[in-house]
Design a protein around this motif. Structure first.
Motif, mmCIF file in Angstrom:
data_model
loop_
_atom_site.group_PDB
_atom_site.id
_atom_site.type_symbol
_atom_site.label_atom_id
_atom_site.label_comp_id
_atom_site.label_asym_id
_atom_site.label_seq_id
_atom_site.Cartn_x
_atom_site.Cartn_y
_atom_site.Cartn_z
ATOM 1 N N CYS A 182 0.819 -1.212 0.000
ATOM 2 C CA CYS A 182 0.000 0.000 0.000
ATOM 3 C C CYS A 182 0.855 1.264 0.000
ATOM 4 O O CYS A 182 2.064 1.217 0.225
ATOM 5 C CB CYS A 182 -0.918 0.006 1.223
ATOM 6 N N SER A 183 0.190 2.380 -0.202
ATOM 7 C CA SER A 183 0.864 3.671 -0.219
ATOM 8 C C SER A 183 1.055 4.196 1.198
ATOM 9 O O SER A 183 0.459 3.703 2.168
ATOM 10 C CB SER A 183 0.030 4.668 -1.017
ATOM 11 N N LYS A 184 1.858 5.235 1.300
ATOM 12 C CA LYS A 184 2.022 5.966 2.550
ATOM 13 C C LYS A 184 0.652 6.420 3.055
ATOM 14 O O LYS A 184 -0.226 6.780 2.274
ATOM 15 C CB LYS A 184 2.901 7.201 2.296
ATOM 16 N N GLY A 185 0.475 6.388 4.376
ATOM 17 C CA GLY A 185 -0.748 6.904 4.971
ATOM 18 C C GLY A 185 -1.869 5.897 5.106
ATOM 19 O O GLY A 185 -2.939 6.223 5.604
ATOM 20 N N THR A 186 -1.631 4.650 4.660
ATOM 21 C CA THR A 186 -2.649 3.611 4.781
ATOM 22 C C THR A 186 -2.686 3.075 6.213
ATOM 23 O O THR A 186 -1.643 2.784 6.800
ATOM 24 C CB THR A 186 -2.357 2.450 3.814
ATOM 25 N N TYR A 187 -3.877 2.951 6.763
ATOM 26 C CA TYR A 187 -4.061 2.320 8.075
ATOM 27 C C TYR A 187 -4.612 0.916 7.855
ATOM 28 O O TYR A 187 -5.728 0.754 7.358
ATOM 29 C CB TYR A 187 -5.032 3.131 8.944
ATOM 30 N N ILE A 188 -3.848 -0.087 8.235
ATOM 31 C CA ILE A 188 -4.303 -1.462 8.063
ATOM 32 C C ILE A 188 -5.461 -1.756 9.012
ATOM 33 O O ILE A 188 -6.348 -2.559 8.701
ATOM 34 C CB ILE A 188 -3.146 -2.465 8.258
ATOM 35 N N ARG A 189 -5.505 -1.084 10.160
ATOM 36 C CA ARG A 189 -6.661 -1.237 11.066
ATOM 37 C C ARG A 189 -7.942 -0.746 10.389
ATOM 38 O O ARG A 189 -9.008 -1.351 10.545
ATOM 39 C CB ARG A 189 -6.426 -0.465 12.361
ATOM 40 N N SER A 190 -7.843 0.354 9.650
ATOM 41 C CA SER A 190 -9.017 0.839 8.918
ATOM 42 C C SER A 190 -9.397 -0.127 7.800
ATOM 43 O O SER A 190 -10.583 -0.321 7.508
ATOM 44 C CB SER A 190 -8.752 2.229 8.339
ATOM 45 N N LEU A 191 -8.393 -0.744 7.177
ATOM 46 C CA LEU A 191 -8.674 -1.740 6.150
ATOM 47 C C LEU A 191 -9.409 -2.930 6.768
ATOM 48 O O LEU A 191 -10.338 -3.480 6.160
ATOM 49 C CB LEU A 191 -7.371 -2.194 5.490
ATOM 50 N N ALA A 192 -9.021 -3.321 7.985
ATOM 51 C CA ALA A 192 -9.726 -4.400 8.689
ATOM 52 C C ALA A 192 -11.189 -4.021 8.906
ATOM 53 O O ALA A 192 -12.099 -4.810 8.634
ATOM 54 C CB ALA A 192 -9.053 -4.677 10.034
#
Length: 230
Positions: free
Chosen positions: A174-184
């Motif tokens: 992913c790009s900079k600034g991606t939150y994997i928690r938000s993706l979850a």
């Protein structure tokens, strides 16, 4: 472990493996103390419940922090389907439960594929995003609410590497600034059952890889080998 000599004070780029429960700032402080240097910073924060690659820049290389943290990231980890938490991870208690028995592997893979490309993502309230000059996690931890603006991020790869019951292992680029928690959270919303992040490891930033990283103890050993005991 790297054996090449470093000039820690003048400037070095150090790849470290952040331990579980440590904040990124904890590792910065401990590294600064271990190396006995004045100038150090890190390129890209990891949450306390995440592990993996944290890049430290010392001396003149602190000027490269923005350049490094702007590069694409790669993560592996695990989502738990059918439950949600306010923080989207294990920092907070489960606050809702939904059935997952109806979900098929095809449904999970179709949901993952729907996130590829440019998407709008809203960071978690339990994050370091600033709202009116205050960190969002401080607002969240005292029970407050904050409106956090979404931002455009890019998901270059979202692979489901194992599915065992309601536990889904993944690999994300992913790009900079991606939150994997938000993706979850968003993955759970897409499936209609909720989800949270139970494990996260950062494996790569640009061309820098976790397999080339050192523990803090290894870094201290390397410093002593080069410079003698502190």
């Amino acid at each position: 472990m790297h054996e090449a000599p470093y000039d820690f004070e003048a400037g070095a780029i150090l790849l470290l493996d952040k331990p579980l429960t440590w904040t990124s700032f904890d590792l910065v402080k401990k590294t600064k103390f271990a190396l006995k240097i004045k100038k150090i910073g890190h390129a890209g924060t990891l949450d306390p419940l995440a592990t993996g690659l944290l890049i430290m820049c010392t001396g003149k290389f602190t000027k490269r922090i923005e350049e490094i943290q702007a590069q694409e990231k790669e993560y592996t980890g695990t989502f738990v389907l059918g439950h949600t938490t306010p923080s989207f991870d294990l920092e907070t208690e489960i606050d809702s439960t939904s059935p997952t028995d109806h979900l098929t592997e095809e449904m999970l893979r179709e949901a993952a594929a729907s996130f590829l490309g440019e998407i709008d993502q809203t960071p978690p309230i339990y994050s370091a995003v600033k709202v009116n000059g205050e960190r969002a996690y401080n607002i969240a931890r005292r029970g407050g609410e904050a409106e956090i603006k979404s931002k455009c991020i890019t998901i270059k790869a979202f692979d489901l590497t194992a599915i065992e019951g309601n536990q889904v292992s993944f690999r994300v680029v992913c790009s900079k600034g991606t939150y994997i928690r938000s993706l979850a959270r968003d993955f759970g919303v897409k499936l209609g059952c909720g989800a949270y992040l139970s494990k996260l490891v950062r494996t790569r930033i640009g061309d820098y890889r976790l397999e080339d990283a050192m523990s803090l103890d290894q870094l201290q050993e390397l410093r002593e080998k080069q410079l003698g005991p502190a």
